[in-house]
Design a protein around this motif. Structure first.
Motif, PDB file in Angstrom:
ATOM      1  N   SER A 177       0.824  -1.212   0.000  1.00 16.69           N
ATOM      2  CA  SER A 177       0.000   0.000   0.000  1.00 16.69           C
ATOM      3  C   SER A 177       0.858   1.263   0.000  1.00 16.69           C
ATOM      4  O   SER A 177       0.346   2.354  -0.248  1.00 16.69           O
ATOM      5  CB  SER A 177      -0.931   0.008   1.223  1.00 16.69           C
ATOM      6  N   VAL A 178       2.150   1.107   0.264  1.00 13.99           N
ATOM      7  CA  VAL A 178       3.068   2.250   0.273  1.00 13.99           C
ATOM      8  C   VAL A 178       3.756   2.399  -1.079  1.00 13.99           C
ATOM      9  O   VAL A 178       3.812   3.482  -1.656  1.00 13.99           O
ATOM     10  CB  VAL A 178       4.113   2.096   1.393  1.00 13.99           C
ATOM     11  N   ILE A 179       4.267   1.300  -1.611  1.00 13.90           N
ATOM     12  CA  ILE A 179       4.841   1.295  -2.959  1.00 13.90           C
ATOM     13  C   ILE A 179       3.896   0.470  -3.829  1.00 13.90           C
ATOM     14  O   ILE A 179       3.841  -0.753  -3.724  1.00 13.90           O
ATOM     15  CB  ILE A 179       6.265   0.709  -2.959  1.00 13.90           C
ATOM     16  N   ARG A 180       3.148   1.141  -4.708  1.00 17.24           N
ATOM     17  CA  ARG A 180       2.029   0.518  -5.396  1.00 17.24           C
ATOM     18  C   ARG A 180       2.446  -0.311  -6.615  1.00 17.24           C
ATOM     19  O   ARG A 180       1.796  -1.290  -6.940  1.00 17.24           O
ATOM     20  CB  ARG A 180       1.022   1.591  -5.835  1.00 17.24           C
ATOM     21  N   TYR A 181       3.467   0.108  -7.344  1.00 21.32           N
ATOM     22  CA  TYR A 181       3.883  -0.656  -8.516  1.00 21.32           C
ATOM     23  C   TYR A 181       4.675  -1.871  -8.052  1.00 21.32           C
ATOM     24  O   TYR A 181       5.343  -1.827  -7.011  1.00 21.32           O
ATOM     25  CB  TYR A 181       4.731   0.201  -9.446  1.00 21.32           C
ATOM     26  N   PRO A 182       4.630  -2.944  -8.791  1.00 21.06           N
ATOM     27  CA  PRO A 182       5.290  -4.170  -8.315  1.00 21.06           C
ATOM     28  C   PRO A 182       6.776  -3.994  -8.069  1.00 21.06           C
ATOM     29  O   PRO A 182       7.508  -3.441  -8.892  1.00 21.06           O
ATOM     30  CB  PRO A 182       5.035  -5.161  -9.453  1.00 21.06           C
ATOM     31  N   ILE A 217       7.195   7.742  -7.481  1.00 21.42           N
ATOM     32  CA  ILE A 217       6.620   9.065  -7.703  1.00 21.42           C
ATOM     33  C   ILE A 217       5.627   9.339  -6.578  1.00 21.42           C
ATOM     34  O   ILE A 217       4.600   8.649  -6.460  1.00 21.42           O
ATOM     35  CB  ILE A 217       5.892   9.129  -9.067  1.00 21.42           C
ATOM     36  N   PRO A 218       5.928  10.316  -5.699  1.00 25.32           N
ATOM     37  CA  PRO A 218       5.049  10.590  -4.562  1.00 25.32           C
ATOM     38  C   PRO A 218       3.600  10.812  -4.981  1.00 25.32           C
ATOM     39  O   PRO A 218       3.312  11.504  -5.963  1.00 25.32           O
ATOM     40  CB  PRO A 218       5.662  11.850  -3.935  1.00 25.32           C
ATOM     41  N   GLN A 219       2.708  10.176  -4.262  1.00 29.96           N
ATOM     42  CA  GLN A 219       1.263  10.263  -4.444  1.00 29.96           C
ATOM     43  C   GLN A 219       0.786   9.663  -5.771  1.00 29.96           C
ATOM     44  O   GLN A 219      -0.389   9.821  -6.130  1.00 29.96           O
ATOM     45  CB  GLN A 219       0.769  11.710  -4.305  1.00 29.96           C
ATOM     46  N   VAL A 220       1.645   8.980  -6.475  1.00 27.83           N
ATOM     47  CA  VAL A 220       1.245   8.243  -7.667  1.00 27.83           C
ATOM     48  C   VAL A 220       1.399   6.748  -7.394  1.00 27.83           C
ATOM     49  O   VAL A 220       0.419   6.013  -7.337  1.00 27.83           O
ATOM     50  CB  VAL A 220       2.058   8.670  -8.907  1.00 27.83           C
ATOM     51  N   ASN A 221       2.641   6.304  -7.255  1.00 25.41           N
ATOM     52  CA  ASN A 221       2.858   4.914  -6.866  1.00 25.41           C
ATOM     53  C   ASN A 221       3.637   4.811  -5.557  1.00 25.41           C
ATOM     54  O   ASN A 221       3.963   3.724  -5.102  1.00 25.41           O
ATOM     55  CB  ASN A 221       3.616   4.157  -7.955  1.00 25.41           C
ATOM     56  N   PHE A 222       3.927   5.953  -4.949  1.00 24.64           N
ATOM     57  CA  PHE A 222       4.639   6.006  -3.686  1.00 24.64           C
ATOM     58  C   PHE A 222       3.821   6.838  -2.717  1.00 24.64           C
ATOM     59  O   PHE A 222       3.741   8.065  -2.847  1.00 24.64           O
ATOM     60  CB  PHE A 222       6.035   6.608  -3.894  1.00 24.64           C
ATOM     61  N   VAL A 269       8.298   2.430  12.917  1.00 22.94           N
ATOM     62  CA  VAL A 269       7.626   3.038  11.779  1.00 22.94           C
ATOM     63  C   VAL A 269       8.205   2.403  10.520  1.00 22.94           C
ATOM     64  O   VAL A 269       9.416   2.278  10.387  1.00 22.94           O
ATOM     65  CB  VAL A 269       7.827   4.566  11.724  1.00 22.94           C
ATOM     66  N   GLY A 270       7.366   2.022   9.577  1.00 20.47           N
ATOM     67  CA  GLY A 270       7.838   1.446   8.329  1.00 20.47           C
ATOM     68  C   GLY A 270       6.940   0.308   7.877  1.00 20.47           C
ATOM     69  O   GLY A 270       5.907   0.028   8.485  1.00 20.47           O
ATOM     70  N   SER A 271       7.341  -0.317   6.788  1.00 17.34           N
ATOM     71  CA  SER A 271       6.568  -1.417   6.228  1.00 17.34           C
ATOM     72  C   SER A 271       7.527  -2.441   5.648  1.00 17.34           C
ATOM     73  O   SER A 271       8.598  -2.081   5.122  1.00 17.34           O
ATOM     74  CB  SER A 271       5.625  -0.921   5.117  1.00 17.34           C
ATOM     75  N   ALA A 272       7.153  -3.714   5.703  1.00 18.80           N
ATOM     76  CA  ALA A 272       8.028  -4.774   5.165  1.00 18.80           C
ATOM     77  C   ALA A 272       7.212  -6.012   4.856  1.00 18.80           C
ATOM     78  O   ALA A 272       6.109  -6.215   5.411  1.00 18.80           O
ATOM     79  CB  ALA A 272       9.137  -5.103   6.163  1.00 18.80           C
ATOM     80  N   LYS A 273       7.762  -6.850   3.978  1.00 18.24           N
ATOM     81  CA  LYS A 273       7.129  -8.129   3.657  1.00 18.24           C
ATOM     82  C   LYS A 273       8.178  -9.109   3.135  1.00 18.24           C
ATOM     83  O   LYS A 273       9.287  -8.721   2.775  1.00 18.24           O
ATOM     84  CB  LYS A 273       6.026  -7.938   2.613  1.00 18.24           C
TER      85      LYS A 273
END
Length: 267
Positions: free
Chosen positions: A131-136, A156-161, A258-262
């Motif tokens: 959900s933070v970085i939208r493009y694969p 690109i902020p607010q596009v895919n970032f 704070v952050g995201s990971a998978k």
């Protein structure tokens, strides 16, 4: 598991009158459980609890495997927003059930033969990485060479970032770890080879980047230097984004929790 919204028990920690009060990361409320259950001797010797003992033994095998997985995720665990241990143990149950040779209570956890169960595992519930970085974001693993690479798209902020924070900096992090298959010896669950206990994860970071500027497409590579003692292991490639705050004029430090990971790839 019960919870308390407020008032009585909200400030309590520990055991009181047969109840246990405690806090858990990722849960805002106080958790309360009723104390009790069978005695240790009854669990150990009562023939009526044979199935209970077998289930408990196999839970131990999954817990041991989860411990090694969390070791492989070591450099991304600070980005988790909940306790990942329980979900990892639950995820491993169908893996253990695929051992059709061993008897109930002694089934092994052959993760290397069932890697797909772990792929995509998220360390976040509030703001998953996707959900933070939208493009694969894609990754490749080379099991023979023990290395990996991750391809990040242009951000690109607010596009895919779409970062959920307003902190000034961010950095992309990848990690590579080894998880051994876990087998039952006569008394307990252990790695298939004892040398796995000394193997640690590795990581690679990008430089700190201004949050509002995004970033160009890039590839980040990582190499694992220690050779596992046999082939009964799983390579785990993890990807995450962490955020930085200015400590002083010349230093940026990682903001805690704070952050995201998978888990990106498993092989």
């Amino acid at each position: 598991m019960g919870t308390i919204d407020g008032g009585l028990g909200e400030g309590l920690r520990g055991k009181f009158d047969g109840l246990s009060f405690y806090k858990m990361r990722g849960v805002d409320k106080t958790i309360v459980r009723k104390s009790g259950g069978h005695s240790k001797d009854k669990i150990k010797y009562d023939p009526d609890l044979d199935q209970f003992r077998r289930a408990g033994s196999e839970f131990g095998g999954r817990a041991t495997t989860a411990k090694f997985i969390m070791g492989a995720l070591y450099y991304h665990k600070p980005l988790a927003d909940y306790n990942i241990a329980g979900p990892l143990i639950a995820l491993l149950k169908p893996v253990q059930e695929r051992d059709l040779v061993s008897e109930l209570g002694a089934r092994n956890v052959y993760l290397s033969a069932n890697t797909h169960y772990l792929k995509g595992f998220s360390l976040n519930r509030q703001h998953p990485f996707d959900s933070v970085i939208r493009y694969p974001v894609t990754g490749t693993l080379n099991r023979e060479e023990l290395n990996a690479s991750v391809q990040f798209p242009e951000l690109i902020p607010q596009v895919n970032f779409i970062p959920p924070v307003t902190l000034p900096y961010y950095s992309l992090r990848i990690g590579l770890g080894v998880v051994p298959d876990i087998v039952r010896d006569p008394k307990r669950y252990v790695p298939v080879h004892p040398d796995y206990s000394s193997i640690c994860a590795v990581y690679a970071d990008t430089a700190w980047l201004p949050l509002l500027q995004g970033a160009e497409a890039r590839e980040v590579k990582i190499q694992y230097d220690l050779r596992p003692p046999d082939n009964n292991f799983t390579l785990v490639l993890t990807v995450g984004i962490r955020y930085g705050i200015v400590k002083d004029i010349n230093q940026i430090r990682q903001a805690p929790y704070v952050g995201s990971a998978k888990v990106l790839e498993v092989g």
